[in-house]
Design a protein around this motif. Structure first.
Motif, PDB file in Angstrom:
ATOM      1  N   ALA A  57       0.745  -1.223  -0.057  1.00 52.65           N
ATOM      2  CA  ALA A  57       0.019  -0.110  -0.037  1.00 52.65           C
ATOM      3  C   ALA A  57       0.804   1.288  -0.083  1.00 52.65           C
ATOM      4  CB  ALA A  57      -0.876   0.058   1.229  1.00 52.65           C
ATOM      5  N   THR A  58       2.102   1.084   0.434  1.00 50.67           N
ATOM      6  CA  THR A  58       2.797   2.225   0.275  1.00 50.67           C
ATOM      7  C   THR A  58       3.938   2.281  -0.584  1.00 50.67           C
ATOM      8  OG1 THR A  58       4.506   1.127   2.152  1.00 50.67           O
ATOM      9  CG2 THR A  58       2.511   2.363   3.140  1.00 50.67           C
ATOM     10  N   LEU A  59       4.033   1.331  -1.323  1.00 47.96           N
ATOM     11  CA  LEU A  59       4.860   1.123  -2.494  1.00 47.96           C
ATOM     12  C   LEU A  59       4.262   1.295  -3.646  1.00 47.96           C
ATOM     13  CD1 LEU A  59       6.959  -2.258  -2.004  1.00 47.96           C
ATOM     14  CD2 LEU A  59       7.742   0.283  -1.639  1.00 47.96           C
ATOM     15  N   THR A  60       4.543   2.626  -4.292  1.00 47.29           N
ATOM     16  CA  THR A  60       3.803   2.887  -5.521  1.00 47.29           C
ATOM     17  C   THR A  60       4.678   2.327  -6.687  1.00 47.29           C
ATOM     18  OG1 THR A  60       3.306   5.115  -4.641  1.00 47.29           O
ATOM     19  CG2 THR A  60       3.043   4.922  -7.151  1.00 47.29           C
ATOM     20  N   ILE A  61       3.737   1.467  -7.243  1.00 51.86           N
ATOM     21  CA  ILE A  61       4.618   0.557  -8.125  1.00 51.86           C
ATOM     22  C   ILE A  61       4.973   1.431  -9.556  1.00 51.86           C
ATOM     23  CG2 ILE A  61       4.450  -1.240  -9.952  1.00 51.86           C
ATOM     24  CD1 ILE A  61       4.605  -2.016  -6.661  1.00 51.86           C
ATOM     25  N   ASN A  62       3.987   2.424 -10.039  1.00 52.19           N
ATOM     26  CA  ASN A  62       4.296   3.511 -10.753  1.00 52.19           C
ATOM     27  C   ASN A  62       4.905   4.735 -10.241  1.00 52.19           C
ATOM     28  OD1 ASN A  62       4.319   5.086 -12.937  1.00 52.19           O
ATOM     29  ND2 ASN A  62       1.942   5.059 -13.186  1.00 52.19           N
ATOM     30  N   VAL A  97       7.474  -6.634  -7.055  1.00 56.61           N
ATOM     31  CA  VAL A  97       7.931  -5.812  -5.852  1.00 56.61           C
ATOM     32  C   VAL A  97       9.586  -5.364  -6.168  1.00 56.61           C
ATOM     33  CG1 VAL A  97       8.331  -5.129  -3.537  1.00 56.61           C
ATOM     34  CG2 VAL A  97       6.376  -6.516  -4.136  1.00 56.61           C
ATOM     35  N   ALA A  98      10.316  -6.491  -6.494  1.00 57.62           N
ATOM     36  CA  ALA A  98      11.859  -6.350  -6.708  1.00 57.62           C
ATOM     37  C   ALA A  98      11.780  -5.298  -7.872  1.00 57.62           C
ATOM     38  CB  ALA A  98      12.538  -7.633  -6.864  1.00 57.62           C
ATOM     39  N   GLU A  99      11.035  -5.636  -8.923  1.00 57.07           N
ATOM     40  CA  GLU A  99      11.255  -5.003 -10.171  1.00 57.07           C
ATOM     41  C   GLU A  99      10.820  -3.453  -9.875  1.00 57.07           C
ATOM     42  OE1 GLU A  99      11.299  -3.433 -14.028  1.00 57.07           O
ATOM     43  OE2 GLU A  99      12.456  -5.044 -13.037  1.00 57.07           O
ATOM     44  N   ALA A 100       9.709  -3.204  -9.134  1.00 54.64           N
ATOM     45  CA  ALA A 100       9.500  -1.930  -8.879  1.00 54.64           C
ATOM     46  C   ALA A 100      10.431  -1.138  -7.982  1.00 54.64           C
ATOM     47  CB  ALA A 100       8.329  -1.818  -8.024  1.00 54.64           C
ATOM     48  N   VAL A 101      11.034  -1.877  -6.934  1.00 51.05           N
ATOM     49  CA  VAL A 101      12.176  -1.186  -6.322  1.00 51.05           C
ATOM     50  C   VAL A 101      13.264  -0.931  -7.095  1.00 51.05           C
ATOM     51  CG1 VAL A 101      13.890  -1.528  -4.212  1.00 51.05           C
ATOM     52  CG2 VAL A 101      11.527  -2.219  -4.126  1.00 51.05           C
ATOM     53  N   ASP A 102      13.814  -1.949  -8.037  1.00 49.84           N
ATOM     54  CA  ASP A 102      14.862  -1.838  -8.794  1.00 49.84           C
ATOM     55  C   ASP A 102      14.852  -0.458  -9.690  1.00 49.84           C
ATOM     56  OD1 ASP A 102      16.361  -3.892  -8.048  1.00 49.84           O
ATOM     57  OD2 ASP A 102      15.713  -5.237  -9.505  1.00 49.84           O
TER      58      ASP A 102
END
Length: 572
Positions: free
Chosen positions: A37-42, A78-83
Motif C-alpha cells: 500500500a505504501t509502495l507506488t509501483i508506478n 516488488v523487486a522490479e518496482a524497487v529496482d
C-alpha cells in the motif's frame, strides 16, 4: 594490452595510442504484501506535493498515471518496482533530470512514459524498501539481484544523508511517508515544529539504515574504519593524493621488483608503492624485508588491514579490489606485476574519462566465446535496466550482437579516485562480489575472475564510468601466415615464457619486434593462449614493426631483469 585514455567520442586512431602491455531462495525481499500500500509501483503517479514533481515533458492527462498498487503483486514484481525506483532516484541524484544529452550516463529519466517523473513517490518506494532492511540481516548471498538491490539501498541512503543539499533534504523529509507525522495538525508554530521534526526524523532514520545495512554488507571494513563516513572522509583527505598498488606473493617477487624498478628508472615515478599480500604463507619475511628496505615502498599484509575478511587467505585475483580499497591513497593506480608500459601510466590521470568519472577502465582483448555466454546471461539476469552508456558495451549484448565480446575489462591496470563517493561504493560492491565463500563462487562461476566485477559494480550502482576505447592488442614476435590466411598477420605476446622463473631471465624474456593494434575488434582472432600471453590474428594493416625507440625500451626491460633484479635479502 594497448590503450588510449580518451572519452568514447575520441577517434580511434593509432596516433593517439598509449601502448600498455599487461596480462591480462528466489528473490525474497522481506517486504510483506501489507507494505504494498505504501509502495507506488508506478513512480509516475500524481501527488499532492507538486513542488516535488519534475517533468521532462508534458504532464500526463489527469487520471492517466495513477495506478493503485495491486494487492496480489508477487515478490518479483516488488523487486522490479524497487529496482526501477532506485535506478531513477540515483539518476536524479546524478543530476540527469535536466542535463544536456551528452552528459547523461543513465538515461532512465529520459525514458519515462510521457516524460513525467514523480520524485515523491519514487523516493517513498526507495525509502520504504530501505526501512524494511534494517532488521533483515539475513539474505541469500548467492542471489546477486538481491545483493545489488541492498547495495543500491545503502548507496542511496548514504548519499541522501551526507551529500544532499539541506533545502532539498528538508523538502524530501516533508513528503516522506510517516503516518504519525502526516497526521499532525496545529497552528503555524506547530507546523514549523513539525517540519523540523520531520527533517530530524528522516536524518535519524537514514543514520540507522546506513549503520544497519553497512553491518549486513560490509562489516569487514571495521577495522580499520569505524564507518563508511570515516572511510570516505579518510580518502578525501588522504596524505598521499596518488599512489600505486600491486598484489602478489613470494612467487611474484621478481616480477614485482622489476615493475618497481621500471616505474622508478624508466618513467621517474617516485610515488609511494604498496605491495599487498595475504599473510606469511603468501609472502615470506625475506621478501617483505627486501621490499620494505626500498625507498617509498611498503609490503602490506592485507589480512592485517581487513582482519574480519578472513577469506582473503584465498590469495587469488579476488584480492585486487580489497588491495585497492586498502591502499591509503586518494587515487590508486593498480598495476599487475607483469605489466610493462611504453608510456608513463600517469598519463591515464590526464584522460577526460578519468577526470569526468573518477575512474578509468580498459577493455580486455577482443574475445568472443560462443560457449561462454554464462557471463552475459548472468549479468543480464541480475541487471535488467542498463544505463545508456552500458547499452553501448558489447558484453551485455552478446546474445543479440553476433560479434559482441564475452570478455570486457582487463584488470591489469585500473585507475580509481576513491574520494569520489560513487567510485568508493562501486569498489565496495566489487569487493563484496569477490568475497568468500558465497559471492565469489557465484561471480567466478559465471565470469573469468575478478575483472568484470569492477564495471559490473559501477553499472549496477548507476555510477558513471567509461572504458578506454580500443581493445587490448599484442606486442611480441611476428608469424607469417600463408595460404588462405595470406594477408593476415599473427603477433604472439608475453613478457616471460615462465612468469615464475627466478633465474636465466635472458632465455625466458620474449623477443619484441612487432605490435598488433585493435581499435574495433574487426577481424580479431586470439588463440594459443599461455600464462601471461597469447597470439592474435589481425589484418596486416593493423600490424606494424616496433620503432627503434620502442625496441630499445624493451631491451632495457630485458637488461633490467638480467642485471638489476636481485635475489631477496633480509634487510639490515
Amino acid at each position: 594490452m594497448e590503450a588510449v585514455p580518451t572519452s568514447p567520442t575520441t577517434p580511434k586512431s593509432p596516433t593517439h595510442a598509449v601502448l600498455f602491455l599487461a596480462t591480462i531462495s528466489i528473490a525474497v525481499l522481506f517486504v510483506t504484501v501489507t507494505l504494498l500500500a505504501t509502495l507506488t509501483i508506478n513512480p509516475g503517479s500524481q501527488t499532492a506535493h507538486s513542488h516535488l514533481v519534475h517533468t521532462t515533458g508534458p504532464a500526463p492527462a489527469q487520471g492517466d498515471s495513477t495506478q493503485p498498487p495491486n494487492p496480489e503483486v508477487n515478490a518479483a514484481e516488488v523487486a522490479e518496482a524497487v529496482d526501477l525506483a532506485q535506478i531513477r532516484f540515483i539518476d536524479y541524484m546524478n543530476g540527469e533530470l535536466d542535463a544536456d544529452n551528452d552528459k547523461i550516463f543513465g538515461g532512465s529519466l529520459q525514458d519515462l512514459p510521457d516524460g513525467y517523473f514523480n520524485l515523491t513517490d519514487t523516493w517513498n518506494t526507495v525509502n520504504t524498501y530501505s526501512n524494511s532492511l534494517v532488521n533483515d540481516v539475513e539474505y541469500d548471498r548467492k542471489n546477486f539481484g538481491l545483493l545489488v538491490r541492498r547495495a543500491r539501498s545503502l548507496f542511496i541512503a548514504y548519499r541522501v544523508l551526507n551529500e544532499m543539499a539541506d533545502d532539498e533534504f528538508d523538502a524530501l523529509a516533508q513528503v516522506t511517508d510517516d503516518d504519525a507525522a502526516a497526521a499532525a495538525t496545529g497552528n503555524h508554530q506547530k507546523s514549523v515544529e513539525r517540519r523540523n521534526n520531520r527533517t530530524s526524523a528522516l536524518k535519524q532514520q537514514l543514520e540507522t539504515a546506513v549503520t544497519a545495512q553497512t553491518e549486513t554488507l560490509y562489516s569487514w571494513i571495521n577495522p580499520p574504519f569505524e564507518s563508511l563516513a570515516a572511510m570516505n572522509g579518510f580518502f578525501k583527505s588522504a596524505k598521499d593524493s596518488i599512489g600505486i598498488a600491486l598484489t602478489g606473493g613470494s612467487k611474484h617477487y621478481y616480477l614485482m621488483m622489476h615493475q618497481i624498478l621500471s616505474l622508478r628508472e624508466e618513467f621517474n615515478i617516485s610515488l609511494p608503492i604498496h605491495i599487498f599480500y595475504a599473510g606469511p604463507e603468501d609472502m615470506n619475511a625475506t621478501c617483505v624485508d627486501t621490499f620494505n628496505a626500498m625507498e617509498n615502498v611498503q609490503a602490506v599484509d592485507l589480512l592485517q588491514i581487513f582482519p574480519n575478511q578472513t577469506k582473503l587467505q584465498d590469495r587469488g585475483y579476488s584480492m585486487k579490489p580489497f588491495a585497492i580499497l586498502a591502499a591509503p591513497f586518494k587515487t590508486v593506480l593498480f598495476i599487475d606485476a607483469d605489466a610493462l608500459f611504453f608510456k608513463s601510466p600517469l598519463h591515464a590521470l590526464e584522460s577526460r574519462a578519468f577526470k569526468e568519472t573518477g575512474h578509468l577502465f580498459f577493455h580486455d582483448r577482443f574475445l568472443r566465446e560462443e560457449s561462454g555466454m554464462r557471463g552475459p546471461d548472468f549479468f543480464n539476469d541480475v541487471h535488467k535496466h542498463l544505463s545508456r552508456y552500458g547499452q553501448t558495451i558489447g558484453f551485455p549484448n552478446a546474445k543479440t550482437r553476433k560479434r559482441a565480446e564475452t570478455h570486457e575489462l582487463d584488470s591489469g591496470f585500473l585507475v580509481l579516485n576513491k574520494s569520489n563517493t560513487g567510485v568508493l561504493f562501486s569498489l565496495l560492491l566489487a569487493s563484496k562480489m569477490n568475497s568468500m565463500p558465497f559471492e565469489k563462487d557465484v561471480l567466478y562461476g559465471h565470469t573469468h575472475g575478478d575483472k568484470e566485477s569492477f564495471w559490473f559494480a559501477s553499472e549496477m550502482l548507476r555510477v558513471p564510468y567509461q572504458f578506454n576505447s580500443p581493445y587490448g592488442g599484442a606486442i611480441g614476435t611476428l608469424r607469417k601466415m600463408e595460404g588462405k590466411n595470406t594477408g593476415t598477420a599473427v603477433v604472439c605476446s608475453g613478457v616471460l615464457s615462465d612468469r615464475y622463473v627466478t633465474t636465466d631471465f635472458g632465455n625466458h624474456f620474449a623477443e619484441f619486434t612487432h605490435v598488433a593494434l585493435d581499435f574495433d575488434g574487426v577481424g580479431t582472432k586470439w588463440f594459443d593462449f599461455f600464462p601471461g600471453g597469447g597470439c592474435v590474428k589481425r589484418p596486416s594493416r593493423h600490424v606494424m614493426e616496433l620503432s627503434a625507440e620502442h625496441q630499445a625500451l624493451m631491451e632495457r626491460y630485458r637488461q633490467r631483469f638480467l642485471h638489476s633484479v636481485k635475489d631477496p635479502v633480509t634487510a639490515v
